[in-house]
Design an enzyme around this catalytic site. Structure first.
Site, mmCIF file in Angstrom:
data_model
loop_
_atom_site.group_PDB
_atom_site.id
_atom_site.type_symbol
_atom_site.label_atom_id
_atom_site.label_comp_id
_atom_site.label_asym_id
_atom_site.label_seq_id
_atom_site.Cartn_x
_atom_site.Cartn_y
_atom_site.Cartn_z
ATOM 1 N N LYS A 76 -2.982 1.791 5.726
ATOM 2 C CA LYS A 76 -1.573 1.643 6.109
ATOM 3 C C LYS A 76 -1.313 2.030 7.569
ATOM 4 C CE LYS A 76 -0.106 0.371 1.962
ATOM 5 N NZ LYS A 76 0.466 -0.949 1.699
ATOM 6 N N GLU B 99 9.815 1.981 3.329
ATOM 7 C CA GLU B 99 9.742 2.199 1.883
ATOM 8 C C GLU B 99 8.333 2.688 1.591
ATOM 9 O OE1 GLU B 99 8.966 -0.543 3.343
ATOM 10 O OE2 GLU B 99 7.014 -0.893 2.421
ATOM 11 N N SER C 148 -9.569 0.664 0.391
ATOM 12 C CA SER C 148 -8.343 0.744 1.189
ATOM 13 C C SER C 148 -7.807 2.165 1.381
ATOM 14 C CB SER C 148 -7.258 -0.124 0.556
ATOM 15 O OG SER C 148 -7.019 0.285 -0.772
HETATM 16 C C1 LIG Z 1 -4.803 2.957 -0.684
HETATM 17 C C2 LIG Z 1 -3.914 1.802 -0.936
HETATM 18 N N1 LIG Z 1 -4.446 0.600 -1.182
HETATM 19 C C3 LIG Z 1 -3.695 -0.471 -1.441
HETATM 20 C C4 LIG Z 1 -2.314 -0.394 -1.489
HETATM 21 C C5 LIG Z 1 -1.533 -1.621 -1.853
HETATM 22 O O1 LIG Z 1 -0.901 -2.232 -0.782
HETATM 23 P P1 LIG Z 1 -1.415 -3.580 -0.155
HETATM 24 O O2 LIG Z 1 -1.597 -4.562 -1.274
HETATM 25 O O3 LIG Z 1 -0.326 -3.971 0.766
HETATM 26 O O4 LIG Z 1 -2.677 -3.315 0.553
HETATM 27 C C6 LIG Z 1 -1.702 0.830 -1.228
HETATM 28 C C7 LIG Z 1 -0.221 0.933 -1.246
HETATM 29 O O5 LIG Z 1 0.371 1.945 -1.231
HETATM 30 C C8 LIG Z 1 -2.516 1.948 -0.946
HETATM 31 O O6 LIG Z 1 -1.982 3.156 -0.720
#
Ligand SMILES: Cc1ncc(COP(=O)(O)O)c(C=O)c1O
Lengths: 408, 274
Positions: free
Chosen positions: A100, A122, A389
């Site tokens: 993020k 948000e 992620s």
């Molecule tokens: C570690 C992590 N991965 C994935 C996501 C999902 O978001 P996005 O689909 O936009 O990557 C989030 C959302 O809070 C997150 O904290």
């Protein structure tokens, strides 16, 4: 197949996307679109952002060959080479612990360029809220984060982090009291304060230009991984996997490989308690196109067009919509989408913790869980790239609870 | 200028009559199916008895992101009672059968219409007796198909304009519009406010420069003095949240009487008791 030149000038990826918002916001969205285009063309903006990504956020993040996991999922013995080679793109090692921060830094600099010193955001899992609060502290901007009451409870640690960073956290009690309602409330704030405020949206969703802008800021994930993998293996991956909430880490991973047609994209959504139970959050797997939060895209909705309440053990995936570009990838067949349940995600969570000593966030644990299911069907000697992620610190309480462990 | 037929529509006639009387037209908003699924006809009757010239009926949507707390609450209650776009059309038909002749304008977020089927919705709504449509999250850029469908069915598509709208955007909106133009008084969500915001007057002047269509002002209007301030500056006042507030605060047995009384105060038929 339409190319990576999308979206068109109406913000459409094929039929998906657009700008379905109250009139009050239209002028600001036009300004944002222009400011973003100018910033992209401005070498000094790029330079400042790259500098911060490097020195502040810790980029490039490592690409780690997960040998133990590879061996385990290929069913190879301890001395045999694994038939699958799995690489993890370590976004969990970026500052604040998730991808993020890439988008928060980009939009933070853009807000400063626009002369907007009040930032709203948000958050679901709290990772985007923390990333935004972090960037605002660093850039000296006022920060207000909207968060659903349910999420405030299950991600309490991140609420505390945001407050330590000087942000105001506003608890949202309306609707399902999760991410969807936090976005509604952020939009209401933006409608009211649009001339002084930038809405720092955290995923590749929302009205044009957000899906484009967030994709561009997150594409650093895929661009780095492509280069790193070519250096490590001398070839492109056969599969690229990412979890899908709004879709920002997925599109950030996928997009730089768009023209590499041999790379198969797999997005993994949250099936919650099961796709057929109604307690799920898998818009691409179980929804149909509709309009929510400014874009035409896949949406979990009832017959009458009312948006459904969702469920996922992972707050970051607990959202009934998805970014329009992923809807376009689904429709065109460029990507495949799957969904795994809460229980499967918990298995994925433990799998990575135990095999590699890396505790993932519950969101990417979904991608890992699906990889474990897929592994037996993957051709020998395949190269697999997974976007890790975020890290799992924020999920300790949720996981302990799910496993029936008392922390105190 | 109601669509392709040449006879003036109900909306145009209503504004013409108010103008001839030298007064502001008065438009009231109700959330369809609030507070109970069958509450709307009696409330409409009370509004008309109080002097309302046209009715704006809101189709509830699960994510009312342009609405303040009052209309959010009414929306959730209406949804709990099972209100949908389809039932809202039945309601329009019922009102017409009961002899309601004032213009009925449906106000909605886009997704319920999309789910119903955009073209079929306009046809069915026109057949049921709808005169106009307001799409809350449907700016002119996204409304082209819908506008064509409205024209084909003699339905007025009413645009929203806001203090943040540029002159260019005002031009875009009024070229697509018929019936009247909805001028949002303030950058903000729906909800009763104490005073009319100063940015409203500039907006009205800028819109007036580009269109002959009547201008209606909404968002925040809750007092007789607001309505008086609009006299000579606009053609109609739209009141929503303040009426929902009255319904919410009144005992059930007095609901219609309170609504009628409140509208009489707003329209100047009755002196406010302080
Ligand atoms: C570690 C992590 N991965 C994935 C996501 C999902 O978001 P996005 O689909 O936009 O990557 C989030 C959302 O809070 C997150 O904290």
């Amino acid at each position: 197949m339409a190319s990576r030149t999308l979206p068109d000038d109406r913000g459409r990826f094929g039929d998906f996307g657009g700008r379905f918002v109250p009139e009050t916001l239209m002028t600001a969205l036009g300004e944002l679109e222009r400011a973003f285009a100018e910033a992209q063309a401005d070498a000094s903006f790029r330079e400042e952002l790259d500098g911060l990504l490097h020195n502040y956020a810790g980029r490039p993040t490592p690409l780690y060959f997960a040998e133990n996991l590879s061996r385990k999922l290929s069913g190879a013995g301890a001395d045999e080479p694994p038939s699958l080679r799995i690489y993890l793109k370590r976004e969990d090692l970026a500052h604040t612990g998730a991808h993020k921060i890439n988008n928060a830094l980009g939009q933070g600099l853009l807000a400063r360029r626009l002369g907007k010193r009040r930032i709203i955001a948000e958050t679901g899992a709290g990772q985007h809220g923390v990333a935004t609060a972090t960037v605002c502290a660093m850039l000296g901007l006022e920060c207000i984060v909207y968060m659903g009451a349910v999420d405030v409870q299950r991600q309490a640690l991140n609420v505390f982090r945001m407050k330590l960073l000087g942000a105001e956290v506003r608890v949202v009690e309306s609707g399902s009291r999760t991410l969807k309602d936090a976005i509604n409330e952020a939009i209401r704030d933006w409608v009211t304060n649009v001339t002084t405020t930038h809405y720092l949206l955290g995923s590749a969703v929302g009205p044009h230009p957000y899906p484009l802008m967030v994709r561009e800021f997150q594409s650093v994930i895929g661009s780095e991984a492509r280069e790193q993998l070519l250096a490590a293996e001398g070839r492109l991956p056969d599969y690229a996997l990412a979890c899908v909430g709004g879709g920002s880490n997925a599109i950030g991973l996928f997009h730089p490989f768009y023209d590499d047609e041999s790379v198969r994209f797999i997005g993994v959504e949250a099936a919650g308690e099961g796709l057929s139970t109604g307690r799920r959050a898998a818009s691409l797997s179980a929804g149909r196109p509709g309009v929510l939060h400014g874009a035409y895209s896949y949406l979990l909705q009832d017959e009458a067009g009312q948006v459904e309440e969702t469920h996922s053990i992972s707050a970051g995936l607990d959202y009934p919509g998805v970014g329009p570009e992923l809807s376009f990838y689904k429709e065109s067949g460029r990507a495949q989408f799957a969904a795994v349940t809460d229980d499967e995600a918990l298995d994925g969570f433990r799998l990575l913790s135990e095999t590699e000593g890396i505790i993932p966030a519950l969101e990417p644990a979904h991608a890992l869980a699906y990889l474990a299911k897929l592994a037996p069907d993957i051709a020998k000697d395949s190269l697999v790239l997974v976007c890790l992620s975020g890290r799992g610190d924020k999920d300790m309480e949720t996981v302990a609870q799910a496993l029936g462990v008392d922390l105190v | 200028m109601s669509g392709s037929d040449t006879s003036p529509g109900r909306i145009e006639q209503t504004f013409a009559r108010a103008r001839d009387d030298g007064r502001l037209a008065f438009i009231a908003y109700l959330t369809a199916g609030y507070p109970e699924p069958d509450a709307t006809p009696a409330l409409v009757e009370a509004l008309i008895a109080g002097g309302v010239d046209a009715l704006e009926l809101g189709i509830p949507f699960s994510d009312p992101l342009a609405d303040g707390p009052t209309i959010q609450r009414s929306t959730f209650q209406a949804l709990q009672g099972g209100m949908t776009a389809a039932r809202c059309l039945e309601l329009v038909r019922e009102l017409r059968n009961k002899g309601v002749v004032i213009p009925i304008i449906l106000m909605t977020y886009y997704n319920p219409i999309l789910a119903y089927g955009q073209d079929r919705f306009i046809q069915d709504a026109a057949a049921a007796g709808m005169d106009g449509l307001i799409g809350i999250d449907l700016p002119p850029e996204e409304a082209e198909e819908l506008a064509a469908q409205c024209r084909a069915n003699s339905v007025d598509l009413i645009p929203l304009l806001a203090p943040t709208s540029t002159d260019e955007r005002i031009g875009l909106a009024v070229r697509q519009a018929s019936g009247f133009v909805y001028c949002v008084s303030v950058a903000g969500v729906t909800g009763a406010r104490k005073a009319l915001p100063s940015e409203l007057w500039g907006l009205l002047q800028r819109v007036r420069r580009q269109t002959e269509l009547p201008l209606a002002v909404g968002f925040g209007i809750s007092r007789r003095e607001h309505v008086e301030a609009l006299q000579g500056q606009a053609d109609a006042a739209i009141v929503g949240s303040a009426i929902i507030d009255v319904i919410e605060e009144s005992p059930r047995a007095e609901r219609e009487a309170k609504v009628k009384e409140y509208v009489e105060v707003l329209t100047g038929r009755r002196k406010a008791r302080n």
